[in-house]
Enzyme design. Structure first.
Site, PDB file in Angstrom:
ATOM      1  N   THR A  11       0.821  -1.213   0.000  1.00 28.77           N
ATOM      2  CA  THR A  11       0.000   0.000   0.000  1.00 28.77           C
ATOM      3  C   THR A  11       0.864   1.276   0.000  1.00 28.77           C
ATOM      4  O   THR A  11       0.662   2.175  -0.816  1.00 28.77           O
ATOM      5  CB  THR A  11      -0.900   0.005   1.256  1.00 28.77           C
ATOM      6  OG1 THR A  11      -1.648  -1.201   1.266  1.00 28.77           O
ATOM      7  CG2 THR A  11      -1.848   1.181   1.278  1.00 28.77           C
ATOM      8  N   LYS A 100       6.097   1.451  12.035  1.00 30.42           N
ATOM      9  CA  LYS A 100       6.027   1.850  13.451  1.00 30.42           C
ATOM     10  C   LYS A 100       6.426   0.753  14.415  1.00 30.42           C
ATOM     11  O   LYS A 100       6.993   1.016  15.467  1.00 30.42           O
ATOM     12  CB  LYS A 100       4.647   2.381  13.820  1.00 30.42           C
ATOM     13  CG  LYS A 100       3.466   1.520  13.400  1.00 30.42           C
ATOM     14  CD  LYS A 100       2.840   2.047  12.157  1.00 30.42           C
ATOM     15  CE  LYS A 100       2.120   0.966  11.422  1.00 30.42           C
ATOM     16  NZ  LYS A 100       0.833   1.384  10.936  1.00 30.42           N
ATOM     17  N   VAL A 127       4.057   7.577  12.379  1.00 31.61           N
ATOM     18  CA  VAL A 127       2.992   8.040  13.296  1.00 31.61           C
ATOM     19  C   VAL A 127       2.081   9.027  12.571  1.00 31.61           C
ATOM     20  O   VAL A 127       2.552   9.993  11.967  1.00 31.61           O
ATOM     21  CB  VAL A 127       3.587   8.736  14.545  1.00 31.61           C
ATOM     22  CG1 VAL A 127       2.467   9.217  15.476  1.00 31.61           C
ATOM     23  CG2 VAL A 127       4.529   7.813  15.298  1.00 31.61           C
ATOM     24  N   GLY A 129       0.163   8.795   9.862  1.00 30.77           N
ATOM     25  CA  GLY A 129       0.018   8.792   8.400  1.00 30.77           C
ATOM     26  C   GLY A 129       0.610  10.046   7.782  1.00 30.77           C
ATOM     27  O   GLY A 129       1.811  10.316   7.891  1.00 30.77           O
ATOM     28  N   ILE A 131       0.191  13.170   8.660  1.00 31.42           N
ATOM     29  CA  ILE A 131       0.360  14.332   9.551  1.00 31.42           C
ATOM     30  C   ILE A 131       1.844  14.483   9.902  1.00 31.42           C
ATOM     31  O   ILE A 131       2.457  13.534  10.369  1.00 31.42           O
ATOM     32  CB  ILE A 131      -0.433  14.138  10.872  1.00 31.42           C
ATOM     33  CG1 ILE A 131      -1.910  13.863  10.594  1.00 31.42           C
ATOM     34  CG2 ILE A 131      -0.251  15.335  11.786  1.00 31.42           C
ATOM     35  CD1 ILE A 131      -2.703  13.495  11.852  1.00 31.42           C
ATOM     36  N   ASP A 196      -1.461  -0.853  17.553  1.00 30.61           N
ATOM     37  CA  ASP A 196      -0.885   0.083  16.585  1.00 30.61           C
ATOM     38  C   ASP A 196      -0.825   1.497  17.193  1.00 30.61           C
ATOM     39  O   ASP A 196       0.225   2.151  17.161  1.00 30.61           O
ATOM     40  CB  ASP A 196      -1.737   0.068  15.303  1.00 30.61           C
ATOM     41  CG  ASP A 196      -1.219   1.024  14.257  1.00 30.61           C
ATOM     42  OD1 ASP A 196      -0.237   0.686  13.572  1.00 30.61           O
ATOM     43  OD2 ASP A 196      -1.769   2.135  14.140  1.00 30.61           O
ATOM     44  N   LYS A 200       2.478   3.860  18.367  1.00 26.31           N
ATOM     45  CA  LYS A 200       2.662   5.257  17.945  1.00 26.31           C
ATOM     46  C   LYS A 200       2.826   6.184  19.155  1.00 26.31           C
ATOM     47  O   LYS A 200       3.685   7.066  19.140  1.00 26.31           O
ATOM     48  CB  LYS A 200       1.482   5.684  17.078  1.00 26.31           C
ATOM     49  CG  LYS A 200       1.483   4.958  15.727  1.00 26.31           C
ATOM     50  CD  LYS A 200       0.161   5.134  15.004  1.00 26.31           C
ATOM     51  CE  LYS A 200       0.160   4.463  13.647  1.00 26.31           C
ATOM     52  NZ  LYS A 200      -1.190   4.371  13.075  1.00 26.31           N
TER      53      LYS A 200
HETATM   54  N1  HSE Z   1      -3.203   0.621  10.274  1.00 29.62           N
HETATM   55  C1  HSE Z   1      -2.746   1.946  10.540  1.00 29.62           C
HETATM   56  C2  HSE Z   1      -3.948   2.818  10.866  1.00 29.62           C
HETATM   57  C3  HSE Z   1      -2.027   2.467   9.335  1.00 29.62           C
HETATM   58  O1  HSE Z   1      -5.077   2.410  10.585  1.00 29.62           O
HETATM   59  O2  HSE Z   1      -3.777   3.900  11.424  1.00 29.62           O
HETATM   60  C4  HSE Z   1      -1.299   3.763   9.559  1.00 29.62           C
HETATM   61  O3  HSE Z   1      -0.279   3.652  10.507  1.00 29.62           O
END
Ligand code: HSE
Length: 402
Positions: A11, A100, A127, A129, A131, A196, A200
């Site tokens: 991706t 991450k 961290v 995306g 931003i 996740d 972060k």
């Molecule tokens: N799986 C993560 C999310 C991707 O949904 O935020 C981005 O780090």
């Protein structure tokens, strides 16, 4: 020409390829030279893809190519990404990653390898995306004592919760569509269980303290236990339910948590919907800053990757992003966290008034379930909250209030 390689053509890696193709002129203008993709490492074949000729299955093709100045790692997971990146940094190649899990677990070792190899290690895309929170924290908010970082740091769960709030979409349906949109991890357990977001917030806390904070140091609770009744209560209370990550810094240490939270309409996070993320940083001088944007997805995340590539290509660095040592940061007792709680209890309305008296305040709300009520407690420590609920008949669940 500044030549780069991409490891992992999923991706984000394919998003990097797309942006280099679509915005070549902008990238050249910003970095002072053309950015070229020389190699792409992936185990898969991509027949017919315009990048097909660049594909290799061999890491050595990248490591041993002296034309490649920088390698983008968008493979995810700790191995083989760690071994590859360490070798590259020691060989003097700059590395940019969106990974991450790797930054959280092995960040200190990779900063060390970068120093040893005279290279730079960049991780903006790990961290939030798209931003630019890492760059702001490392390069801009540098005159403050930061006492809190808080926000929505996972796009997948925010997307799912938004779909469930709007009604008519089940958790399972929303998760399937988050996967299809390229938001979720390969194993979405990391998203929905709060891991996740935990990674972060651990990365951001490590940056603030200059010492390592790991996922294990973060109290994590995911969104899988939330039900439609919880959303009904949230509507009654004029609140939304979000997966919120919080790090509080006190006495040189940190207390970090990721958990579902009831967010009042007066809080800016209330409106943060779909795949959007938002992070607030509170400093003792600058006060509160808020950063907001797409927290996941191919092009948004790849845009953050390319910001790091441009930073390296300009040769400005040295420490666009800085890092932290391998020393384990001081972790504060989660029982000393202080917050209000929404609680659901079964029983009669008279019983609920008695509980409200025990908790020291609150007004009962009903989600039209028989013999069940909810109320918001006053602000109290986690230890005090647990002590009170231990003796509670009819306790169903609690959700922290932000
Ligand atoms: N799986 C993560 C999310 C991707 O949904 O935020 C981005 O780090």
């Amino acid at each position: 020409m500044y030549q780069i390689a991409i490891m992992g053509f999923g991706t984000i890696g394919s998003g990097v390829y797309d942006i280099v193709a679509a915005n070549a002129d902008i990238l050249k203008q910003k970095s002072g030279q053309e950015i070229g993709i020389r190699r792409i490492l992936d185990l898969r074949e991509f027949p017919g893809h315009p990048a097909e000729q660049l594909l290799t299955h061999s890491f050595e093709d990248i490591l041993n190519d002296p034309e490649i100045s920088l390698v983008v790692e968008t493979m995810g997971g700790v191995e083989p990404a760690f071994t590859f990146e360490k070798q590259l940094l020691l060989a003097g190649r700059h590395v940019v990653t969106s990974n991450k899990e790797l930054v959280e677990k092995k960040g200190a070792e990779l900063f060390e390898a970068a120093r040893a190899g005279g290279a730079h290690f960049y991780y903006e895309a790990s961290v939030g995306g798209g931003i630019p929170i890492i760059r702001n924290l490392s390069d801009c908010i540098v005159a403050d004592r930061i006492d809190e970082i808080s926000g929505i740091l996972n796009g997948t769960t925010n997307y799912i919760l938004t779909q469930m709030t709007s009604g008519g979409v089940s958790y399972e349906e929303a998760l399937v569509s988050a996967l299809a949109l390229g938001y979720a991890e390969k194993d979405p357990t990391a998203d929905v269980e709060g891991l996740d977001a935990g990674r972060k917030i651990a990365i951001l806390a490590s940056m603030v303290l200059g010492e390592a904070v790991h996922l294990e140091d973060v109290t994590t609770e995911g969104i899988t236990g939330l039900t439609s009744t919880d959303f009904s209560y949230a509507r009654e209370l004029n609140m939304s339910i979000k997966l919120v990550a919080d790090a509080r810094f006190e006495d040189g240490g940190v207390r970090a948590i990721v958990a579902p939270a009831m967010v009042p309409v007066s809080n800016a996070l209330y409106e943060v919907s779909d795949v959007l993320n938002a992070v607030t940083v509170h400093g003792d001088m600058v006060d509160t800053l808020m950063f907001y944007g797409r927290g996941a997805g191919s092009h948004a995340t790849a845009s953050a990757v390319l910001a790091d590539v441009v930073c390296a290509a300009r040769g400005v660095s040295p420490a666009c992003h800085g890092g932290w040592s391998g020393v384990h940061a001081r972790i504060l007792d989660p029982l000393e966290a202080v917050h209000a709680n929404f609680i659901r209890v079964s029983g009669s309305i008279d019983g609920v008034y008695e509980l409200i008296r025990i908790f020291g305040g609150g007004s009962p709300v009903s989600a039209k379930k028989k013999e069940e009520f909810g109320f918001v407690t006053p602000v109290m420590s986690e230890a005090e909250f647990r002590e009170k609920t231990a003796q509670l008949d009819g306790f169903i669940k609690r959700i922290r209030v932000k």
